[in-house]
Motif scaffolding. Structure first.
Motif, short mmCIF file in Angstrom:
data_model
loop_
_atom_site.label_atom_id
_atom_site.label_comp_id
_atom_site.label_asym_id
_atom_site.label_seq_id
_atom_site.Cartn_x
_atom_site.Cartn_y
_atom_site.Cartn_z
N ALA A 1 0.93 -1.38 -0.07
CA ALA A 1 0.04 0.14 0.11
C ALA A 1 0.85 1.33 0.01
O ALA A 1 0.52 2.51 -0.82
N LEU A 2 1.89 1.11 0.65
CA LEU A 2 2.92 2.47 0.68
C LEU A 2 3.43 2.74 -0.68
O LEU A 2 3.72 3.79 -1.32
N ALA A 3 3.80 1.60 -1.12
CA ALA A 3 4.23 1.45 -2.79
C ALA A 3 3.25 2.30 -3.53
O ALA A 3 3.68 3.06 -4.51
N GLU A 4 1.93 1.85 -3.58
CA GLU A 4 0.99 2.45 -4.22
C GLU A 4 0.74 3.91 -4.14
O GLU A 4 0.62 4.75 -5.13
N VAL A 5 0.81 4.35 -2.89
CA VAL A 5 0.63 5.82 -2.55
C VAL A 5 1.78 6.60 -2.91
O VAL A 5 1.62 7.75 -3.35
N LEU A 6 2.83 5.92 -2.85
CA LEU A 6 4.17 6.79 -3.28
C LEU A 6 4.15 7.14 -4.69
O LEU A 6 4.55 8.06 -5.16
N ALA A 7 3.64 5.86 -5.55
CA ALA A 7 3.61 5.97 -6.97
C ALA A 7 2.55 7.09 -7.65
O ALA A 7 2.59 7.33 -8.43
N ASP A 8 1.64 7.56 -6.53
CA ASP A 8 0.36 8.04 -7.00
C ASP A 8 0.92 9.41 -7.56
O ASP A 8 1.51 10.30 -6.77
N PRO A 9 0.57 9.87 -8.79
CA PRO A 9 1.12 11.19 -9.30
C PRO A 9 0.73 12.46 -8.52
O PRO A 9 1.43 13.45 -8.25
N ALA A 10 -0.47 12.08 -7.97
CA ALA A 10 -1.11 13.33 -6.99
C ALA A 10 -1.04 13.23 -5.84
O ALA A 10 -1.17 14.35 -5.12
N VAL A 11 0.18 12.26 -5.10
CA VAL A 11 0.43 12.18 -3.84
C VAL A 11 2.04 12.30 -3.68
O VAL A 11 2.63 13.18 -3.77
N GLY A 12 2.45 11.13 -3.94
CA GLY A 12 4.20 10.82 -4.02
C GLY A 12 4.81 11.12 -5.18
O GLY A 12 5.94 12.14 -5.19
N GLY A 13 4.17 10.91 -6.33
CA GLY A 13 5.02 11.09 -7.63
C GLY A 13 6.51 10.45 -7.58
O GLY A 13 7.30 10.73 -8.25
N PHE A 14 6.55 9.30 -6.84
CA PHE A 14 7.69 8.56 -7.01
C PHE A 14 7.70 7.44 -7.95
O PHE A 14 6.71 6.94 -8.28
N GLU A 15 8.92 7.25 -8.37
CA GLU A 15 9.30 6.09 -9.35
C GLU A 15 9.51 4.95 -8.19
O GLU A 15 10.39 4.96 -7.67
N VAL A 16 8.68 3.87 -8.19
CA VAL A 16 8.63 2.93 -7.15
C VAL A 16 8.98 1.64 -7.53
O VAL A 16 8.41 1.20 -8.65
N GLN A 17 9.78 1.15 -6.82
CA GLN A 17 10.46 -0.42 -7.06
C GLN A 17 10.08 -1.27 -5.95
O GLN A 17 10.34 -0.80 -4.80
N VAL A 18 9.38 -2.47 -5.92
CA VAL A 18 9.14 -3.18 -4.59
C VAL A 18 9.88 -4.69 -4.87
O VAL A 18 9.73 -5.15 -6.07
N LEU A 19 10.52 -4.80 -3.68
CA LEU A 19 11.07 -6.23 -3.66
C LEU A 19 10.51 -6.99 -2.55
O LEU A 19 10.56 -6.44 -1.41
N ARG A 20 9.64 -8.15 -2.76
CA ARG A 20 8.84 -8.72 -1.75
C ARG A 20 9.71 -10.02 -1.96
O ARG A 20 9.52 -11.06 -2.68
N ASN A 21 9.90 -10.61 -0.66
CA ASN A 21 10.49 -11.83 -0.36
C ASN A 21 11.73 -12.18 -1.14
O ASN A 21 11.65 -13.42 -1.51
N ALA A 22 12.30 -11.41 -1.20
CA ALA A 22 13.77 -11.58 -2.05
C ALA A 22 14.88 -12.06 -1.17
O ALA A 22 15.00 -11.95 -0.15
N SER A 23 15.90 -12.60 -1.83
CA SER A 23 17.00 -13.00 -1.18
C SER A 23 17.86 -11.80 -0.68
O SER A 23 17.89 -10.84 -1.26
N ALA A 24 18.88 -12.34 0.40
CA ALA A 24 19.64 -11.25 0.70
C ALA A 24 20.57 -10.46 -0.37
O ALA A 24 20.62 -9.41 -0.32
N GLN A 25 21.10 -11.62 -1.19
CA GLN A 25 22.02 -11.00 -2.38
C GLN A 25 21.07 -10.12 -3.53
O GLN A 25 21.88 -8.81 -3.82
N ALA A 26 19.94 -10.41 -3.62
CA ALA A 26 18.99 -9.64 -4.39
C ALA A 26 18.98 -8.26 -3.93
O ALA A 26 18.80 -7.40 -4.73
N ILE A 27 18.68 -8.39 -2.61
CA ILE A 27 18.24 -7.08 -2.10
C ILE A 27 19.54 -6.24 -1.86
O ILE A 27 19.64 -4.99 -2.22
N ARG A 28 20.67 -6.73 -1.75
CA ARG A 28 21.93 -5.98 -1.76
C ARG A 28 22.22 -5.32 -3.07
O ARG A 28 22.68 -4.18 -3.07
N ILE A 29 22.14 -6.22 -4.06
CA ILE A 29 22.38 -5.43 -5.35
C ILE A 29 21.40 -4.63 -5.59
O ILE A 29 21.80 -3.24 -6.25
#
Length: 695
Positions: A32-60
């Motif tokens: 939900a945070l990613a959604e509101v941050l990406a909302d052009p009328a609210v956050g206007g962020f370019e958002v990338q979401v990593l869910r249940n990723a490995s430690a190496q993938a997150i570090r990269i």
């Protein structure tokens, strides 16, 4: 604002290690945070979401996130996971493949994130950690249940970053610890549900976090709003914010709420509003109608408020003209009814004076999405679709009123059904400020209940210790607590278990713990002081002080002074008395009535405690008043100390009734008094309604 706005949201709700499997992080709130941050009328962020990723993938992903940035970029990194410590006390962020026994290789080290933040060229970086911190080590490796993870120390390197670069670290709590044995969560350690990310989403989505009403949600404003929301649900969780070299406010999102401060009216205009001549007052209405269309929203809002007063004028001509002017300021929408076409979308335009154009559009149902760009409103069917109810409404809320616009989706089932016309609603209690809201400091550490100063602890402790000396029982049967020579002849000796000496000792202990136990110690202290004050007033004013008049007079003076000191230092701004939940309120009232009944029970001679002095009624009245205030309190910290104060009064009241059984041989009085205090305690201990963690 120049530069890119980029966010990386890392969420974990599934762990391979069985010891972490029970620690479920609120990944749905992170989505939900990613959604509101990406909302052009609210956050206007370019958002990338990593869910249940490995430690190496997150570090990269984290290294890529901070690399190749320009100074103007605003970066927001959010972790929704679990924080663990190694034997050296270093903080690690647990992810999907983390093994508590191999944190260095399977978890994301806080030091790694720290280095990436420090090396980034971006001048504005915010890090959110929605984590709980504690020890998670195999048996025998280290001592179980280590201390808190020092987040500020983990990111201290950010303080050395120069070049005008600012970094802000925000955590869901100062330290929330879970103990592990052999990599498994210990029995009975139940993780509390996270409300932190939900409060962040709520503040950004609704715009309520925009406390200064400037149309932007700053990071300091957001953390202040989140702290208030979290404390209402979990008073012991304390969101924290640390700033490192940050200059100015980091603007996280646009606000969907405009706070308008009414400008002061000219003295001549106010005088004309009170003129005895209807023609003069009618002229004021005509002038205010013109000001209502002013581009200066403060002037327009002041005119709107004044017109509401003029609408109550005793002259029909004046009141009707004022009512017509008020109606003209209610927001209007063209078209007055929306029908979504084959694309599932439609547009509407907000019309009216500038004050009406500040209205905010929202959807009555979750399946309808709304975007507002100034006066242009776009509505569209969401991915979930309208379901079984294709009719809904577009809601407009502004300082001058509310409007409900019917919305329907064209279909064979609904096309023939008539829809109600747009109906103006009476003006709501909108965000109104007679005085400008104080501006939040640009750099601020957010804490929970304020820590009491040492000087206050010293003053309270010395005063309580003096009360112990005043109420010292002395040798057996050497001092009377109170004595009624006529007509009952009843008396009670001071002992080491009477309510006066116990309340005095309780006040000393609570004062010493005031900086460490917070609201709980404050509540116990208030309960002890109030108990001593009411007892001394009853005995002194009731004329039953006998040889203890000077002692009770001193007790009145000291306890009254303590009450004044507590009021001046704690500064309660409001004191709500409603609403309260029916069941707790019924228990409190029933308990108070039983206390009155106990005071009225007569012995074989026809005497009761009310025969001694009717002032004994003061105790149930004070206890019920304190309990009721606890039930009506919406502030979690205040409710905590009010509840503790009520419980302290109930315990001391039950102890004070013991002589009716041991010396007065009146078991019914004691039992009724005991049951009454138990009901009062039960009433305030029933938990209040919890606020939702998500909008």
């Amino acid at each position: 604002m120049s530069g890119s706005r980029v966010a990386l949201v890392v969420a974990n709700d599934r762990y391979d290690d069985p010891g972490l499997r029970r620690l479920v992080a609120p990944a749905q709130d992170a989505s939900a945070l990613a959604e509101v941050l990406a909302d052009p009328a609210v956050g206007g962020f370019e958002v990338q979401v990593l869910r249940n990723a490995s430690a190496q993938a997150i570090r990269i992903a984290v290294e890529d996130f901070f690399a190749d940035r320009v100074p103007e970029d605003l970066l927001l990194l959010h972790f929704s996971c679990h924080g663990l410590k190694n034997a050296a006390g270093e903080l690690y962020l647990a992810v999907a493949d983390t093994r508590p026994s191999r944190l260095a290789s399977t978890a994301v080290a806080a030091d790694f994130v720290n280095r990436q933040m420090a090396d980034s060229r971006a001048q504005r970086i915010a890090l959110f950690l929605d984590c709980c911190y504690g020890g998670a080590f195999p048996r025998g490796m280290v001592v179980r249940a280590a201390g808190e993870a020092q987040v500020q120390d983990a990111f201290a390197r950010q303080a050395d970053v120069g070049g005008g670069r600012g970094r802000v670290v925000v955590t869901a709590s100062s330290a929330m610890e879970y103990a592990f044995e052999g990599g498994q969560l210990t029995t009975g350690a139940a993780p509390a549900p996270s409300v932190f990310t939900g409060a962040v989403v709520d503040g950004l989505t609704t715009g309520e976090a925009d406390r200064d009403g400037d149309g932007w949600v700053g990071l300091t404003e957001l953390v202040g709003f989140v702290s208030d929301q979290v404390h209402r649900v979990t008073p012991n969780q304390n969101p924290q914010m640390w700033t490192f070299g940050s200059q100015g406010e980091l603007l996280i999102a646009r606000s969907r709420i405009r706070r308008i401060t009414a400008a002061p009216l000219a003295a001549e205009l106010v005088e004309a509003m009170e003129s005895p001549l209807p023609a003069a007052r009618f002229g004021v209405v005509d002038y205010l109608r013109e000001r209502l269309s002013d581009a200066d929203l403060g002037q327009a809002y002041a005119a709107w408020q004044a017109l509401h007063r003029m609408a109550l004028d005793d002259s029909r001509k004046v009141s009707e003209a004022a009512a017509a002017a008020i109606t003209s300021a209610v927001p209007k929408v063209t078209p007055p009814e929306l029908t979504l076409d084959d694309t599932g979308a439609a547009e509407a335009r907000l019309e009216g004076p500038p004050l009406a154009l500040t209205a905010v559009a929202s959807a009555a149902d979750g399946w309808l999405t709304v975007e507002q760009d100034g006066s242009l409103i776009r509505v569209q069917v969401g991915e979930a679709g309208p379901g079984a109810s294709p009719a809904t409404a577009l809601l407009l809320t502004g300082p001058t009123g509310e409007l409900s616009i019917p919305v329907r989706v064209t279909s064979t089932d609904t096309a023939s059904k008539p829809q109600p016309a747009a109906t103006p609603q009476p003006p709501p209690l909108y965000v109104e400020q007679d005085k400008p809201a104080p501006k939040e400091p640009e750099q601020k550490t957010v804490v929970a209940a304020p820590t009491q100063p040492w000087w206050l602890v010293a003053v309270l402790t010395l005063a309580a210790a003096f009360l112990v000396l005043v109420n010292w029982p002395g040798s057996t049967n050497s001092r009377k607590l109170w004595y009624d020579p006529d007509p009952t002849g009843w008396y009670v000796y001071r002992t080491w278990i009477d309510s006066a000496i116990l309340a005095s000792f309780g006040a000393v202990v609570a004062s010493l713990l005031l900086r460490f136990a917070g609201p709980l110690a404050l509540g116990v202290l208030i309960g002890c002081v109030v108990s001593l004050l009411e007892d001394s007033l009853v005995i002194l004013v009731g004329g039953i002080s006998a040889d203890e008049t000077s002692a009770w007079a001193v007790t009145v003076g000291v306890t009254a002074a303590l009450i004044v000191v507590l009021v001046l230092t704690q500064r309660p701004r409001t004191w709500p008395l409603r609403p309260v939940k029916p069941l707790p309120a019924a228990l409190v009232v029933a308990g108070g009535l039983l206390l009155v009944v106990a005071l009225s029970i007569q012995d074989s001679s026809g005497y009761s405690l009310l025969t001694v002095t009717p002032l004994f009624l003061l105790e149930p009245l004070v206890t019920v008043a304190l309990a009721w205030s606890a039930l009506a309190s919406v502030d979690a910290v205040r409710r905590t100390w009010l509840t503790a104060g009520t419980l302290t009064l109930a315990v001391l009241g039950a102890i004070a009734a013991i002589p009716t059984w041991t010396e007065g041989h009146s078991v019914p009085v004691f039992l009724v008094y005991l049951v009454g205090n138990v009901l009062l305690a039960a009433g305030v201990l029933i938990p209040g309604r919890r606020l939702p963690s998500r909008p």
